[in-house]
Design an enzyme around this catalytic site. Structure first.
Site, PDB file in Angstrom:
ATOM      1  N   ALA A  66       0.804  -1.004   0.005  1.00 29.11           N
ATOM      2  CA  ALA A  66      -0.087   0.066  -0.066  1.00 29.11           C
ATOM      3  C   ALA A  66       0.864   1.325   0.079  1.00 29.11           C
ATOM      4  O   ALA A  66       1.955   1.233   0.753  1.00 29.11           O
ATOM      5  CB  ALA A  66      -0.825   0.057   1.232  1.00 29.11           C
ATOM      6  N   GLY A 111       0.444  -5.231   0.562  1.00 32.98           N
ATOM      7  CA  GLY A 111      -0.519  -5.597  -0.348  1.00 32.98           C
ATOM      8  C   GLY A 111      -0.278  -6.118  -1.812  1.00 32.98           C
ATOM      9  O   GLY A 111      -1.062  -6.966  -2.393  1.00 32.98           O
ATOM     10  N   GLU A 114      -0.270  -9.624  -1.179  1.00 35.69           N
ATOM     11  CA  GLU A 114      -1.705 -10.017  -0.917  1.00 35.69           C
ATOM     12  C   GLU A 114      -2.360 -10.403  -2.249  1.00 35.69           C
ATOM     13  O   GLU A 114      -3.292 -11.051  -2.562  1.00 35.69           O
ATOM     14  CB  GLU A 114      -2.563  -9.273  -0.006  1.00 35.69           C
ATOM     15  CG  GLU A 114      -1.796  -9.252   1.523  1.00 35.69           C
ATOM     16  CD  GLU A 114      -2.393  -8.169   2.475  1.00 35.69           C
ATOM     17  OE1 GLU A 114      -2.168  -7.064   2.009  1.00 35.69           O
ATOM     18  OE2 GLU A 114      -3.119  -8.445   3.440  1.00 35.69           O
ATOM     19  N   GLU A 134       4.354  -5.170   7.380  1.00 33.82           N
ATOM     20  CA  GLU A 134       3.357  -4.300   8.005  1.00 33.82           C
ATOM     21  C   GLU A 134       3.765  -4.108   9.356  1.00 33.82           C
ATOM     22  O   GLU A 134       3.607  -2.860   9.886  1.00 33.82           O
ATOM     23  CB  GLU A 134       1.741  -4.627   7.738  1.00 33.82           C
ATOM     24  CG  GLU A 134       1.021  -4.710   6.529  1.00 33.82           C
ATOM     25  CD  GLU A 134       1.635  -5.708   5.691  1.00 33.82           C
ATOM     26  OE1 GLU A 134       2.341  -6.539   5.795  1.00 33.82           O
ATOM     27  OE2 GLU A 134       0.755  -5.651   4.394  1.00 33.82           O
TER      28      GLU A 134
HETATM   29  N1  CO8 Z   1       4.367   3.237  -0.557  1.00 31.93           N
HETATM   30  C1  CO8 Z   1       5.068   4.550  -0.972  1.00 31.93           C
HETATM   31  N2  CO8 Z   1       6.104   4.681  -1.698  1.00 31.93           N
HETATM   32  C2  CO8 Z   1       6.856   3.629  -1.626  1.00 31.93           C
HETATM   33  C3  CO8 Z   1       6.576   2.435  -1.299  1.00 31.93           C
HETATM   34  C4  CO8 Z   1       5.292   2.309  -0.678  1.00 31.93           C
HETATM   35  N3  CO8 Z   1       4.886   0.901  -0.118  1.00 31.93           N
HETATM   36  N4  CO8 Z   1       7.703   1.671  -1.463  1.00 31.93           N
HETATM   37  C5  CO8 Z   1       8.575   2.135  -2.145  1.00 31.93           C
HETATM   38  N5  CO8 Z   1       8.092   3.644  -2.249  1.00 31.93           N
HETATM   39  C6  CO8 Z   1       8.921   4.608  -2.967  1.00 31.93           C
HETATM   40  C7  CO8 Z   1       9.948   5.086  -1.981  1.00 31.93           C
HETATM   41  O1  CO8 Z   1       9.561   6.066  -1.152  1.00 31.93           O
HETATM   42  C8  CO8 Z   1      10.998   5.915  -3.065  1.00 31.93           C
HETATM   43  O2  CO8 Z   1      10.299   7.036  -3.440  1.00 31.93           O
HETATM   44  P1  CO8 Z   1      11.401   8.395  -3.508  1.00 31.93           P
HETATM   45  O3  CO8 Z   1      12.188   7.825  -4.747  1.00 31.93           O
HETATM   46  O4  CO8 Z   1      10.405   9.344  -3.895  1.00 31.93           O
HETATM   47  O5  CO8 Z   1      12.161   8.462  -2.135  1.00 31.93           O
HETATM   48  C9  CO8 Z   1      10.845   4.955  -4.359  1.00 31.93           C
HETATM   49  O6  CO8 Z   1       9.618   4.236  -3.951  1.00 31.93           O
HETATM   50  C10 CO8 Z   1      11.792   3.831  -4.387  1.00 31.93           C
HETATM   51  O7  CO8 Z   1      11.993   3.333  -2.911  1.00 31.93           O
HETATM   52  P2  CO8 Z   1      13.373   3.002  -2.186  1.00 31.93           P
HETATM   53  O8  CO8 Z   1      14.334   4.134  -2.453  1.00 31.93           O
HETATM   54  O9  CO8 Z   1      12.848   2.685  -0.548  1.00 31.93           O
HETATM   55  O10 CO8 Z   1      13.971   1.655  -2.792  1.00 31.93           O
HETATM   56  P3  CO8 Z   1      14.982   0.595  -2.141  1.00 31.93           P
HETATM   57  O11 CO8 Z   1      15.322  -0.188  -3.192  1.00 31.93           O
HETATM   58  O12 CO8 Z   1      15.799   1.191  -1.406  1.00 31.93           O
HETATM   59  O13 CO8 Z   1      14.099  -0.420  -1.197  1.00 31.93           O
HETATM   60  C11 CO8 Z   1      11.991  -1.370  -0.620  1.00 31.93           C
HETATM   61  C12 CO8 Z   1      12.907  -1.013  -1.863  1.00 31.93           C
HETATM   62  C13 CO8 Z   1      12.729  -2.450   0.185  1.00 31.93           C
HETATM   63  C14 CO8 Z   1      11.011  -2.278  -1.391  1.00 31.93           C
HETATM   64  C15 CO8 Z   1      11.544  -0.352   0.154  1.00 31.93           C
HETATM   65  O14 CO8 Z   1      11.076   0.751  -0.782  1.00 31.93           O
HETATM   66  C16 CO8 Z   1      10.338  -0.602   1.166  1.00 31.93           C
HETATM   67  O15 CO8 Z   1      10.561  -1.139   2.386  1.00 31.93           O
HETATM   68  N6  CO8 Z   1       9.230   0.045   0.725  1.00 31.93           N
HETATM   69  C17 CO8 Z   1       7.836  -0.402   1.482  1.00 31.93           C
HETATM   70  C18 CO8 Z   1       7.443  -1.749   1.672  1.00 31.93           C
HETATM   71  C19 CO8 Z   1       6.430  -1.865   2.471  1.00 31.93           C
HETATM   72  O16 CO8 Z   1       6.634  -1.662   3.930  1.00 31.93           O
HETATM   73  N7  CO8 Z   1       5.057  -2.295   2.106  1.00 31.93           N
HETATM   74  C20 CO8 Z   1       4.044  -2.509   3.221  1.00 31.93           C
HETATM   75  C21 CO8 Z   1       3.151  -1.272   2.998  1.00 31.93           C
HETATM   76  S1  CO8 Z   1       1.845  -1.541   4.117  1.00 31.93           S
HETATM   77  C22 CO8 Z   1       0.774  -2.488   3.394  1.00 31.93           C
HETATM   78  O17 CO8 Z   1       0.860  -3.030   2.135  1.00 31.93           O
HETATM   79  C23 CO8 Z   1      -0.553  -2.874   3.650  1.00 31.93           C
HETATM   80  C24 CO8 Z   1      -1.715  -3.256   2.989  1.00 31.93           C
HETATM   81  C25 CO8 Z   1      -2.970  -3.350   3.554  1.00 31.93           C
HETATM   82  C26 CO8 Z   1      -3.438  -2.092   3.918  1.00 31.93           C
HETATM   83  C27 CO8 Z   1      -4.797  -1.983   4.665  1.00 31.93           C
HETATM   84  C28 CO8 Z   1      -5.322  -0.888   4.822  1.00 31.93           C
HETATM   85  C29 CO8 Z   1      -5.482   0.195   6.186  1.00 31.93           C
END
Ligand code: CO8
Length: 262
Positions: A66, A111, A114, A134
């Site tokens: 998400a 997500g 999922e 999460e």
């Molecule tokens: N949301 C928003 N932006 C994101 C996300 C995300 N999930 N993942 C990556 N990005 C963005 C980064 O902020 C970054 O943006 P910017 O260049 O503007 O700074 C760009 O994508 C590239 O990401 P990174 O620089 O972080 O890339 P890396 O190669 O260093 O890392 C990772 C890659 C490991 C994937 C890292 O980006 C990361 O950990 N991302 C988050 C993953 C995460 O926690 N996902 C779970 C989210 S919560 C969820 O999915 C819940 C679903 C159910 C919701 C229920 C509703 C309430």
């Protein structure tokens, strides 16, 4: 609806939906979910579509979860609404009457995992990573992950993944039963398309019956599941496809399925 967050293409009866926010690693925001829902409704109403492939734009991510910047602004009610929206759309995906292949080309987190788990099966690039991180954000999976992951990998493995938030590799996901096939990133779409083409050549009635019998059977006990199978089998026997399939075998020719009941 004009799409800004997904790409939607149809070729030879195979629909490909590509999550298309590569700068945010294809993270799921409300707009993307609405577009996905619209595309799934279109697919539901189009008998010419025989299989679906889901994948992510760019070479880094399928879907990195998400959109955390959107998520961070939610209060409890907005969080509940977003969770319900995601669950509804992912439920639609799982219940589509035609097969769906997840072609996971990179990070499938939160997500993203999922969504992949709601596909009929997953092919993954050897660079793909799966996880439900999460817990690291102080929340839990909200798009069905606490329910679908245990049923695929077993409760112990699911608990370890959800409690630690750690990612697993494509190979580990395959060993755990989440992924059917691991291939190079370059070969992924061709592998998925090859299987989708094979499926597209089968009878629509029997594919639908098989999918429904398996999915409904998974939610019930063996006896009830076998009753569901019996009814689905009877429906197939009433179809023009079953007459064509059995006749073609006896006439030593390839069947030409029309996907009609009668
Ligand atoms: N949301 C928003 N932006 C994101 C996300 C995300 N999930 N993942 C990556 N990005 C963005 C980064 O902020 C970054 O943006 P910017 O260049 O503007 O700074 C760009 O994508 C590239 O990401 P990174 O620089 O972080 O890339 P890396 O190669 O260093 O890392 C990772 C890659 C490991 C994937 C890292 O980006 C990361 O950990 N991302 C988050 C993953 C995460 O926690 N996902 C779970 C989210 S919560 C969820 O999915 C819940 C679903 C159910 C919701 C229920 C509703 C309430």
């Amino acid at each position: 609806m004009a799409y800004e967050n997904i790409l939607y293409e149809i070729q030879d009866g195979i629909a490909t939906i590509t999550f298309n926010r590569p700068k945010a690693l294809n993270a799921l925001n409300g707009a993307l979910l609405s577009e996905l829902e619209d595309a799934l409704e279109t697919i539901q109403g189009d008998d010419a579509i025989r299989a679906v492939i889901l994948t992510g734009a760019g070479d880094k991510a399928f879907v990195a979860g998400a959109d955390i910047s959107e998520l961070s602004t939610f209060n409890a009610l907005q969080g509940k609404r977003f969770s319900a929206q995601g669950q509804r759309v992912i439920g639609m995906l799982q219940d589509l009457p035609i097969p769906v292949i997840g072609a996971v080309n990179g990070f499938a987190l939160g997500g993203g995992s999922e969504i992949a788990l709601a596909c009929d099966f997953i092919y993954a690039a050897d660079t793909a990573k799966f996880g439900l991180p999460e817990i690291n954000l102080g929340i839990i999976p909200g798009f069905g992950g606490t329910q679908r992951l245990p049923s695929v990998v077993g409760p112990a493995m699911a608990k370890e993944m959800i409690y630690t938030g750690k990612m697993i590799t494509a190979q580990e996901a395959q060993a755990a039963g989440m992924v059917n096939r691991v291939c190079s990133a370059g070969a992924l779409m061709e592998e998925a398309l090859g299987t989708a083409r094979t499926i597209a050549g089968k009878g629509r009635v029997s594919l639908r019956a098989a999918k429904q019998a398996i999915n409904k059977g998974l939610k019930t006990d063996l006896d009830t599941g076998c009753h569901i199978e019996c009814d689905a089998f009877a429906l197939c026997m009433a179809s023009e496809d079953a007459k064509e399939g059995t006749t073609a075998f006896l006439e030593k020719r390839k069947p030409e399925f029309k996907g009609r009941l009668q």
